[in-house]
Design a protein around this motif. Structure first.
Motif, PDB file in Angstrom:
ATOM      1  N   LYS A   1       1.811   6.612  -6.973  1.00 34.56           N
ATOM      2  CA  LYS A   1       0.702   7.372  -7.552  1.00 34.56           C
ATOM      3  C   LYS A   1       0.680   8.826  -7.118  1.00 34.56           C
ATOM      4  O   LYS A   1      -0.071   9.620  -7.649  1.00 34.56           O
ATOM      5  CB  LYS A   1      -0.630   6.713  -7.165  1.00 34.56           C
ATOM      6  CG  LYS A   1      -0.850   5.407  -7.905  1.00 34.56           C
ATOM      7  CD  LYS A   1      -2.013   4.659  -7.330  1.00 34.56           C
ATOM      8  CE  LYS A   1      -2.081   3.263  -7.899  1.00 34.56           C
ATOM      9  NZ  LYS A   1      -3.059   2.444  -7.192  1.00 34.56           N
ATOM     10  N   THR A   2       1.472   9.168  -6.115  1.00 33.94           N
ATOM     11  CA  THR A   2       1.531  10.576  -5.719  1.00 33.94           C
ATOM     12  C   THR A   2       2.832  11.169  -6.253  1.00 33.94           C
ATOM     13  O   THR A   2       3.555  10.524  -7.002  1.00 33.94           O
ATOM     14  CB  THR A   2       1.440  10.739  -4.191  1.00 33.94           C
ATOM     15  OG1 THR A   2       2.448   9.932  -3.594  1.00 33.94           O
ATOM     16  CG2 THR A   2       0.083  10.319  -3.681  1.00 33.94           C
TER      17      THR A   2
ATOM     18  N   LYS B   1      -1.881   7.102   5.274  1.00 35.21           N
ATOM     19  CA  LYS B   1      -2.927   6.756   4.301  1.00 35.21           C
ATOM     20  C   LYS B   1      -3.033   5.233   4.163  1.00 35.21           C
ATOM     21  O   LYS B   1      -4.136   4.674   4.132  1.00 35.21           O
ATOM     22  CB  LYS B   1      -2.596   7.388   2.937  1.00 35.21           C
ATOM     23  CG  LYS B   1      -3.694   7.227   1.916  1.00 35.21           C
ATOM     24  CD  LYS B   1      -4.905   8.064   2.282  1.00 35.21           C
ATOM     25  CE  LYS B   1      -6.167   7.494   1.677  1.00 35.21           C
ATOM     26  NZ  LYS B   1      -7.387   8.072   2.232  1.00 35.21           N
ATOM     27  N   ALA B   2      -1.891   4.569   4.101  1.00 37.39           N
ATOM     28  CA  ALA B   2      -1.879   3.112   3.947  1.00 37.39           C
ATOM     29  C   ALA B   2      -2.565   2.447   5.137  1.00 37.39           C
ATOM     30  O   ALA B   2      -3.334   1.497   4.983  1.00 37.39           O
ATOM     31  CB  ALA B   2      -0.439   2.611   3.806  1.00 37.39           C
TER      32      ALA B   2
ATOM     33  N   VAL C   1      -5.997   4.223  -2.416  1.00 30.44           N
ATOM     34  CA  VAL C   1      -5.055   5.126  -1.733  1.00 30.44           C
ATOM     35  C   VAL C   1      -5.066   6.536  -2.306  1.00 30.44           C
ATOM     36  O   VAL C   1      -4.758   7.495  -1.603  1.00 30.44           O
ATOM     37  CB  VAL C   1      -3.593   4.596  -1.675  1.00 30.44           C
ATOM     38  CG1 VAL C   1      -3.485   3.403  -0.756  1.00 30.44           C
ATOM     39  CG2 VAL C   1      -3.046   4.314  -3.050  1.00 30.44           C
ATOM     40  N   THR C   2      -5.415   6.685  -3.571  1.00 30.60           N
ATOM     41  CA  THR C   2      -5.447   8.029  -4.150  1.00 30.60           C
ATOM     42  C   THR C   2      -6.815   8.692  -4.006  1.00 30.60           C
ATOM     43  O   THR C   2      -7.054   9.763  -4.571  1.00 30.60           O
ATOM     44  CB  THR C   2      -5.063   8.011  -5.647  1.00 30.60           C
ATOM     45  OG1 THR C   2      -5.927   7.091  -6.314  1.00 30.60           O
ATOM     46  CG2 THR C   2      -3.625   7.594  -5.843  1.00 30.60           C
ATOM     47  N   GLU C   3      -7.714   8.062  -3.243  1.00 30.16           N
ATOM     48  CA  GLU C   3      -9.061   8.598  -3.008  1.00 30.16           C
ATOM     49  C   GLU C   3      -9.784   8.970  -4.307  1.00 30.16           C
ATOM     50  O   GLU C   3     -10.129  10.129  -4.533  1.00 30.16           O
ATOM     51  CB  GLU C   3      -8.995   9.813  -2.075  1.00 30.16           C
ATOM     52  CG  GLU C   3      -8.402   9.465  -0.734  1.00 30.16           C
ATOM     53  CD  GLU C   3      -8.288  10.677   0.188  1.00 30.16           C
ATOM     54  OE1 GLU C   3      -8.879  11.728  -0.114  1.00 30.16           O
ATOM     55  OE2 GLU C   3      -7.610  10.549   1.214  1.00 30.16           O
TER      56      GLU C   3
ATOM     57  N   TYR D   1       0.935   3.961  -2.926  1.00 32.29           N
ATOM     58  CA  TYR D   1       0.644   5.375  -2.662  1.00 32.29           C
ATOM     59  C   TYR D   1       1.736   6.257  -3.255  1.00 32.29           C
ATOM     60  O   TYR D   1       1.466   7.239  -3.925  1.00 32.29           O
ATOM     61  CB  TYR D   1       0.542   5.596  -1.154  1.00 32.29           C
ATOM     62  CG  TYR D   1       0.252   7.028  -0.763  1.00 32.29           C
ATOM     63  CD1 TYR D   1      -1.062   7.489  -0.703  1.00 32.29           C
ATOM     64  CD2 TYR D   1       1.278   7.906  -0.455  1.00 32.29           C
ATOM     65  CE1 TYR D   1      -1.339   8.796  -0.337  1.00 32.29           C
ATOM     66  CE2 TYR D   1       1.011   9.213  -0.081  1.00 32.29           C
ATOM     67  CZ  TYR D   1      -0.300   9.654  -0.025  1.00 32.29           C
ATOM     68  OH  TYR D   1      -0.574  10.940   0.334  1.00 32.29           O
ATOM     69  N   ARG D   2       2.988   5.861  -3.013  1.00 35.70           N
ATOM     70  CA  ARG D   2       4.103   6.686  -3.500  1.00 35.70           C
ATOM     71  C   ARG D   2       4.161   6.735  -5.011  1.00 35.70           C
ATOM     72  O   ARG D   2       4.450   7.770  -5.593  1.00 35.70           O
ATOM     73  CB  ARG D   2       5.421   6.146  -2.967  1.00 35.70           C
ATOM     74  CG  ARG D   2       5.551   6.469  -1.515  1.00 35.70           C
ATOM     75  CD  ARG D   2       6.914   6.097  -1.020  1.00 35.70           C
ATOM     76  NE  ARG D   2       6.926   6.203   0.418  1.00 35.70           N
ATOM     77  CZ  ARG D   2       7.705   5.488   1.199  1.00 35.70           C
ATOM     78  NH1 ARG D   2       8.534   4.612   0.685  1.00 35.70           N
ATOM     79  NH2 ARG D   2       7.648   5.656   2.493  1.00 35.70           N
TER      80      ARG D   2
ATOM     81  N   LEU E   1       0.828  -1.209   0.000  1.00 37.67           N
ATOM     82  CA  LEU E   1       0.000   0.000   0.000  1.00 37.67           C
ATOM     83  C   LEU E   1       0.867   1.265   0.000  1.00 37.67           C
ATOM     84  O   LEU E   1       0.559   2.232  -0.692  1.00 37.67           O
ATOM     85  CB  LEU E   1      -0.947   0.003   1.198  1.00 37.67           C
ATOM     86  CG  LEU E   1      -2.145  -0.940   1.076  1.00 37.67           C
ATOM     87  CD1 LEU E   1      -2.877  -1.028   2.405  1.00 37.67           C
ATOM     88  CD2 LEU E   1      -3.108  -0.493  -0.017  1.00 37.67           C
TER      89      LEU E   1
ATOM     90  N   SER F   1       2.213   8.800   3.530  1.00 34.90           N
ATOM     91  CA  SER F   1       1.916   7.538   2.852  1.00 34.90           C
ATOM     92  C   SER F   1       1.644   6.427   3.869  1.00 34.90           C
ATOM     93  O   SER F   1       0.755   5.605   3.674  1.00 34.90           O
ATOM     94  CB  SER F   1       3.033   7.143   1.884  1.00 34.90           C
ATOM     95  OG  SER F   1       4.260   7.036   2.539  1.00 34.90           O
TER      96      SER F   1
END
Ligand SMILES: Nc1ncnc2c1ncn2[C@@H]1O[C@H](COP(=O)(O)OP(=O)(O)O)[C@@H](O)[C@H]1O
Ligand SMILES: [Mg+2]
Length: 254
Positions: A105-106, A130-131, A166-168, A102-103, A98, A127
């Motif tokens: 994608k951000t 969020k994870a 994770v990217t909402e 997250y990383r 996760l 991250s």
């Protein structure tokens, strides 16, 4: 309206995988895409998530034209997706998958990561936070330290969904989220999908498990040989002659 496609088309060489598909997704609903193998379902996802460029037609999302938007911008604009074959790092833990997701994608850049800049340290905290939040939501907190190779198939399916969360995203695209899991596990995944919708994320899913689709979806689009052959409520679709024929025809050729 959240997403709208008009005459969306994709050719691969001489094959028309998607043929002038008009479709709309309303904010807050669960819509499903069904159809025989090779009907163009995944291709539709690949186009509306920016994974492939379309050949013609248009895509708009939240009122903005996305037809020529570069691939990497789709996630930040609010479209998240899973893939038909899950691409998880099996040697890494559930939590690390996760965090890595997250990383990637951000905006944490490679140089920030290498030089351990203050921005990288800030992102690291974000991250992890969020994870952890997503882990709880998808019900995998108990196995967070396990390598992904050790968890059940159903848990891996949840994790794949978590990676897209994770990217909402405003719109979550799920490509066969319950493929290869048993009946009881399918029901558990259906509950998770319902929960995602109830927290305000619009869901579009591709699924072969008819019962699951009928129970979950507000609306269904049916594709056959790249074309939309029907659209309607689960009840309308199950009584539709063209749909019944496409499935029986498909079975006869299988
Ligand atoms: N990258 C690709 N290159 C060539 N042909 C493809 C590619 N992706 C899909 N196709 C073809 O497009 C058609 C639709 O495929 P797909 O969208 O994966 O169907 P579905 O998901 O409904 O089973 C199939 O005939 C498939 O072989
Ligand atoms: Mg597919």
């Amino acid at each position: 309206m959240l997403l709208k496609t008009e005459a969306l088309t994709k050719n691969f060489g001489g094959l028309t995988a998607l043929n002038k598909v008009d479709f709309e997704i309303q904010e807050g609903e669960i819509v499903a895409i069904i159809g025989p193998n090779g009907a163009g379902k995944s291709t539709f996802f690949n186009l509306i998530s920016g994974y492939y460029p379309s050949c013609s037609g248009t895509i708009s999302f939240m009122g903005k034209d996305m037809t020529r938007t570069p691939t990497h911008e789709f996630a930040s604009r609010g479209i998240g997706r899973t893939f038909q074959t899950t691409n998880l790092f099996t040697d890494s833990t559930v939590l690390d998958n996760l965090i890595i997701g997250y990383r990637s994608k951000t905006k944490m850049g490679m140089l920030d990561a290498i030089f351990n800049t203050s921005r990288a340290r800030r992102d690291e905290g974000a991250s992890r936070e969020k994870a952890t939040e997503v882990l709880e939501f998808i019900g995998l907190t108990e196995v967070k330290g396990q390598p992904v190779g050790n968890i059940s198939q159903e848990a891996a399916k949840r994790l794949a969904i978590g990676l897209a969360l994770v990217t909402e995203p405003r719109l979550l695209l799920l490509d066969e989220p319950a493929a290869g899991v048993n009946h009881g596990e399918t029901n558990e995944l259906a509950k998770l999908i319902k929960k995602i919708q109830q927290t305000g994320t619009t869901v579009c899913l591709i699924e072969h498990k008819v019962q699951m689709v009928m129970n979950l979806a507000h609306r269904i689009m049916v594709l056959n040989y790249g074309s939309k052959i029907a659209e309607g409520t689960p009840k309308e679709i199950s009584n539709n002659e063209r749909v019944i024929e496409a499935y029986l025809g498909g079975a006869a050729h299988a």
